[in-house]
Design a protein around this motif. Structure first.
Motif, short mmCIF file in Angstrom:
data_model
loop_
_atom_site.label_atom_id
_atom_site.label_comp_id
_atom_site.label_asym_id
_atom_site.label_seq_id
_atom_site.Cartn_x
_atom_site.Cartn_y
_atom_site.Cartn_z
N LYS A 85 0.84 -1.21 0.00
CA LYS A 85 0.00 0.00 0.00
C LYS A 85 0.87 1.26 0.00
O LYS A 85 0.68 2.18 -0.81
CB LYS A 85 -0.92 -0.02 1.23
CG LYS A 85 -1.62 1.30 1.54
CD LYS A 85 -2.69 1.63 0.54
CE LYS A 85 -3.47 2.86 0.98
NZ LYS A 85 -4.47 3.29 -0.01
N LEU A 86 1.85 1.31 0.91
CA LEU A 86 2.72 2.48 0.99
C LEU A 86 3.65 2.57 -0.22
O LEU A 86 3.98 3.67 -0.68
CB LEU A 86 3.54 2.43 2.28
CG LEU A 86 2.73 2.59 3.57
CD1 LEU A 86 3.64 2.45 4.79
CD2 LEU A 86 2.02 3.94 3.61
N GLU A 87 4.06 1.41 -0.75
CA GLU A 87 4.90 1.43 -1.96
C GLU A 87 4.13 2.03 -3.13
O GLU A 87 4.65 2.83 -3.91
CB GLU A 87 5.36 0.01 -2.30
CG GLU A 87 6.29 -0.03 -3.51
CD GLU A 87 6.72 -1.44 -3.88
OE1 GLU A 87 7.32 -1.61 -4.96
OE2 GLU A 87 6.46 -2.38 -3.09
N ALA A 88 2.84 1.64 -3.27
CA ALA A 88 2.02 2.18 -4.35
C ALA A 88 1.82 3.69 -4.19
O ALA A 88 1.89 4.44 -5.17
CB ALA A 88 0.65 1.48 -4.37
N GLU A 89 1.57 4.16 -2.95
CA GLU A 89 1.40 5.59 -2.72
C GLU A 89 2.69 6.35 -3.05
O GLU A 89 2.65 7.46 -3.61
CB GLU A 89 1.01 5.85 -1.26
CG GLU A 89 -0.37 5.34 -0.88
CD GLU A 89 -1.49 6.12 -1.55
OE1 GLU A 89 -1.24 7.23 -2.07
OE2 GLU A 89 -2.63 5.62 -1.55
N SER A 90 3.84 5.76 -2.73
CA SER A 90 5.13 6.39 -3.03
C SER A 90 5.37 6.46 -4.53
O SER A 90 5.83 7.48 -5.05
CB SER A 90 6.27 5.62 -2.34
OG SER A 90 6.07 5.55 -0.95
N LEU A 91 5.04 5.37 -5.23
CA LEU A 91 5.17 5.37 -6.69
C LEU A 91 4.29 6.45 -7.32
O LEU A 91 4.70 7.14 -8.27
CB LEU A 91 4.79 4.00 -7.25
CG LEU A 91 5.78 2.86 -7.02
CD1 LEU A 91 5.12 1.51 -7.30
CD2 LEU A 91 7.02 3.03 -7.89
N PHE A 118 -1.73 -1.46 -6.63
CA PHE A 118 -3.09 -1.22 -6.14
C PHE A 118 -4.02 -2.37 -6.53
O PHE A 118 -4.91 -2.75 -5.77
CB PHE A 118 -3.62 0.11 -6.69
CG PHE A 118 -3.12 1.32 -5.95
CD1 PHE A 118 -3.23 1.41 -4.57
CD2 PHE A 118 -2.54 2.38 -6.64
CE1 PHE A 118 -2.77 2.53 -3.89
CE2 PHE A 118 -2.08 3.50 -5.97
CZ PHE A 118 -2.19 3.58 -4.58
N LYS A 119 -3.83 -2.92 -7.73
CA LYS A 119 -4.63 -4.07 -8.14
C LYS A 119 -4.36 -5.28 -7.25
O LYS A 119 -5.28 -6.00 -6.86
CB LYS A 119 -4.32 -4.43 -9.60
CG LYS A 119 -4.99 -3.54 -10.64
CD LYS A 119 -4.67 -4.03 -12.04
CE LYS A 119 -5.38 -3.19 -13.11
NZ LYS A 119 -5.04 -3.66 -14.47
N SER A 120 -3.09 -5.50 -6.94
CA SER A 120 -2.72 -6.69 -6.15
C SER A 120 -3.29 -6.66 -4.74
O SER A 120 -3.47 -7.71 -4.12
CB SER A 120 -1.19 -6.83 -6.10
OG SER A 120 -0.62 -5.81 -5.28
N ILE A 121 -3.55 -5.46 -4.20
CA ILE A 121 -4.10 -5.36 -2.84
C ILE A 121 -5.57 -4.92 -2.87
O ILE A 121 -6.14 -4.57 -1.82
CB ILE A 121 -3.27 -4.39 -1.97
CG1 ILE A 121 -3.24 -2.98 -2.59
CG2 ILE A 121 -1.87 -4.91 -1.77
CD1 ILE A 121 -2.53 -1.95 -1.73
N ASN A 122 -6.17 -4.92 -4.07
CA ASN A 122 -7.59 -4.56 -4.24
C ASN A 122 -7.93 -3.18 -3.68
O ASN A 122 -9.00 -2.99 -3.09
CB ASN A 122 -8.48 -5.63 -3.58
CG ASN A 122 -8.35 -6.98 -4.24
OD1 ASN A 122 -8.29 -7.08 -5.46
ND2 ASN A 122 -8.26 -8.04 -3.43
N ASP A 123 -7.04 -2.23 -3.86
CA ASP A 123 -7.28 -0.85 -3.42
C ASP A 123 -7.89 -0.08 -4.60
O ASP A 123 -7.18 0.49 -5.42
CB ASP A 123 -5.97 -0.20 -2.97
CG ASP A 123 -6.18 1.18 -2.35
OD1 ASP A 123 -7.22 1.80 -2.62
OD2 ASP A 123 -5.30 1.64 -1.60
N GLU A 124 -9.21 -0.07 -4.68
CA GLU A 124 -9.86 0.53 -5.83
C GLU A 124 -9.76 2.05 -5.83
O GLU A 124 -9.68 2.67 -6.89
CB GLU A 124 -11.33 0.10 -5.87
CG GLU A 124 -11.51 -1.38 -6.17
CD GLU A 124 -12.96 -1.74 -6.40
OE1 GLU A 124 -13.78 -1.42 -5.52
OE2 GLU A 124 -13.26 -2.32 -7.45
N GLN A 125 -9.77 2.66 -4.65
CA GLN A 125 -9.66 4.12 -4.58
C GLN A 125 -8.30 4.60 -5.10
O GLN A 125 -8.21 5.55 -5.88
CB GLN A 125 -9.88 4.58 -3.14
CG GLN A 125 -10.40 5.99 -3.00
CD GLN A 125 -9.29 7.04 -2.94
OE1 GLN A 125 -8.12 6.71 -2.81
NE2 GLN A 125 -9.67 8.30 -3.07
#
Length: 679
Positions: A85-91, A118-125
């Motif tokens: 989650k944090l890696e995706a936000e950083s990217l 985000f897809k891998s952790i199902n974070d749709e927002q």
């Protein structure tokens, strides 16, 4: 993270962005200090990542390179603690930084990685935010279909999540997209949708954004009164939240509307109100624009001395902002004012400078348009050639598959007939044999499909990489503020990408000609020693892998080599050696590559035997024949960089030149390719 409100190419949008940033800066230093103290004292890694992202965002409004530093530190720590989650936000933050710096290719790369996470952790927002950002990047590259595709993906998710603020952001993105296309009807439709959401949520910052958007759309569409209405609403809100730089910009926009209406007195009043705020709060970047606008206003009311004074002030302050269009306008105003005053010498001087800027702007725009048209034309031709070749290849493979089916059917009926003739024991043996044959054919078919899939995936990558560079950097060349050094660098990248793409296409065309026996050779007397020396020199200059892996490229010549000539096609001879050296450099991580030749006598005639010897990984003996097939390499699981056609082309060319090719190799010890040509 601050949303992208307006397009970078618009002066109004840029000035409004400055206003939003200035409001943010009021408390930014105190907040940065507080965040840095928390970062030094906290022990929890996940909290550190969030703090690094917050600090990066705060620095973004003042020192953008510092913001990148903190975003990348956050990315490294998120990866270290394996928090997706944090890696995706950083990217996403790093991608946004590159996007605002107009390094769009890098931005899209980071956004794409964020989308996968985000897809891998199902974070749709998070996924919806990524789609909105990447849609903007494609709109900047003028890839409108891609842009709209990602905007709709974002919109669908925000609707599903019932996220009204997210919906407002995407509607504003659609509005900006249509505004750039001068489709003001659609633009206003989406801006109004965004406005309605912010009004319902009482989101004052969002309302301020959409007031400016709507004011620009209506005024540019010719509805000055409606544009003024939204600008005045923005004035009220700017006063309410005490955003004085936004207020100064709004006064400037209102004055522009009155200039269009030729109400110069009212326009002058609003320009002066804007200038009062600029002087009071020292908004340096706005002075040049306001002084230029005042110069134009005084020119219209025939107060030529004041027009000259404000034009000169604008030129002076434009040294800070360096807007080329501002200098262009100011010298035009000076030329007209001096002409009216009868000072024809100064009028001519300024007109010449104006003409210089005019020619410069025209040349840049004309060059960009021609370059874009030529690039699109070439890409279209190349795509057509590739599609034609792939269609022919698919047809040929389809015919082979049909023939195999016919063969299988015939074998089946033959075996069926044998079942009625032979005894049960013979029948069992025949059936077992048939099963073995079918398994062999199945393995061959699976291997064929694997090679096809690997080739298509690799070829897709090989073609898309230079095509993406060509499209991306061609779009970047449209930036009028791009300095000469960057422009030359971008042109060099486009040129190299074009050469790479053309090389891929030439290989596909060559293998097609070879298989259809349409290859042509032009025989001439070739000095072998000179040709090999030329090949060595060119390879040292152009083969990046030689320098990267510090590979020594050596040439070994026999005695009296200068007197040896062969009758062959020099271009094809060079192509064979280049393919073999390129192949050797891919599979040699260190050591050397040696090329040379010697005269050979056999029972029939003399020939020249050439070789290319490397110290690379070697080839298993089981692959000696396979590597000369189309799309094959020595690796079992994946392809090295390249299209898998080089050795197949070498073999085909040598067949046409009356030669042969083979290899000797040992895994881990290196490989030597030999080939002969008539002497």
């Amino acid at each position: 993270m601050l949303e992208r409100l307006f397009k970078k190419s618009s002066l109004k949008y840029m000035l409004f962005f400055i206003a939003i940033v200035s409001l943010k800066n009021v408390h930014s230093q105190t907040l940065k200090d507080s965040l840095l103290i928390k970062l030094r004292t906290t022990q929890q890694d996940s909290l550190k990542v969030n703090l690094l992202l917050d600090i990066g965002e705060e620095y973004y409004y003042t020192y953008q390179d510092s913001s990148k530093y903190y975003y990348l530190k956050a990315l490294d720590l998120a990866r270290k603690i394996k928090n997706k989650k944090l890696e995706a936000e950083s990217l996403l933050s790093v991608g946004y930084y590159y996007d605002t710096q107009e390094i769009v290719k890098e931005a899209i790369a980071y956004y794409s990685k964020a989308i996968d996470l985000f897809k891998s952790i199902n974070d749709e927002q998070g996924l919806a935010r990524c789609y909105n950002y990447i849609g903007y990047s494609f709109s900047y590259l003028n890839s409108l279909d891609k842009s709209i595709e990602f905007y709709y993906k974002s919109l669908d998710i925000f609707k599903k999540l019932n996220d009204s603020i997210g919906l407002a952001a995407v509607y504003r993105s659609f509005g900006n997209l249509y505004y750039d296309q001068q489709n003001y009807t659609k633009s206003k439709e989406y801006f109004l949708k965004s406005y309605e959401i912010h009004e319902k949520q009482n989101n004052k910052t969002g309302l301020l954004d959409t007031y400016i958007n709507l004011g620009n759309a209506y005024s540019d569409d010719g509805n000055i009164e409606k544009g003024l209405f939204y600008y005045l609403e923005s004035v009220k809100l700017s006063n309410n939240i005490k955003d004085y730089q936004a207020l100064a910009i709004n006064y400037n926009n209102i004055a522009d509307c009155y200039l269009v209406k030729e109400d110069y007195k009212t326009a002058q009043k609003y320009f002066n109100k804007s200038l009062d705020l600029v002087n009071k709060y020292n908004f340096k970047t706005l002075r040049s624009l306001l002084f230029a606008n005042l110069s134009y206003t005084y020119l219209q009311v025939e107060d030529y001395h004041k027009a000259i004074a404000f034009a000169n002030k604008s030129l002076e302050y434009n040294k800070i902002t360096d807007w080329i269009n501002m200098n262009y306008n100011n010298h035009l105003y000076l030329s007209e004012a001096y002409e009216k005053l009868g000072d024809y010498k100064k009028a001519l001087e300024n007109h010449k400078i104006f003409q210089k800027y005019s020619d410069s702007i025209f040349d840049v725009k004309n060059y960009e348009q021609v370059a874009k048209s030529e690039t699109l034309y070439e890409l279209k031709n190349q795509e057509a050639k590739i599609d034609d070749l792939l269609k022919k290849d698919d047809l040929r493979k389809s015919e082979l598959r049909n023939q195999k089916i016919v063969n299988y059917v015939l074998v089946f009926f033959i075996l069926g007939f044998l079942l009625f003739i032979f005894i049960l024991n013979s029948l069992r043996r025949a059936k077992n044999k048939a099963n073995i044959l079918l398994e062999i054919e199945k393995e061959k078919a699976q291997e064929s499909d694997r090679l096809k899939s690997s080739f298509l995936a690799n070829m897709s990558h090989e073609i898309r990489t230079p095509m993406s560079a060509i499209l991306g950097f061609s779009s970047l060349l449209k930036d009028n503020d791009l300095n000469e050094e960057k422009r030359d660098h971008f042109i060099e990248i486009i040129s190299k990408s074009g050469e790479r793409l053309m090389a891929i296409i030439n290989d596909i065309i060559d293998i097609s000609k070879i298989e259809s026996n349409q290859i042509k050779v032009d025989l001439e007397n070739v000095n072998v020693s000179k040709a090999l020396n030329d090949i060595i020199e060119i390879q040292k200059e152009t083969n990046d892998l030689l320098a990267k892996n510090k590979i020594e490229l050596k040439l070994k010549l026999p005695t009296n080599s200068r007197t040896i000539f062969i009758k062959t096609d020099e271009n094809r001879f060079t192509q064979i050696f280049n393919n073999l050296i390129s192949n050797a450099s891919k599979f040699t991580e260190n050591g050397s590559i040696e090329i040379g030749f010697e005269l050979k006598n056999n029972s029939e005639n003399q020939c020249v035997q050439f070789y290319v010897k490397d110290t690379g990984c070697g080839v298993p003996q089981s692959k000696f024949e396979d590597i000369f097939n189309r799309f094959s390499q020595a690796g079992d699981k994946d392809f090295k960089t390249g299209n898998g056609l080089g050795l197949s082309i070498c073999k085909g060319l040598l067949n046409n030149l009356g030669g042969t090719i083979w290899l000797e190799s040992e895994v881990g010890e290196g490989t030597t390719f030999y080939f002969t040509l008539p002497y």
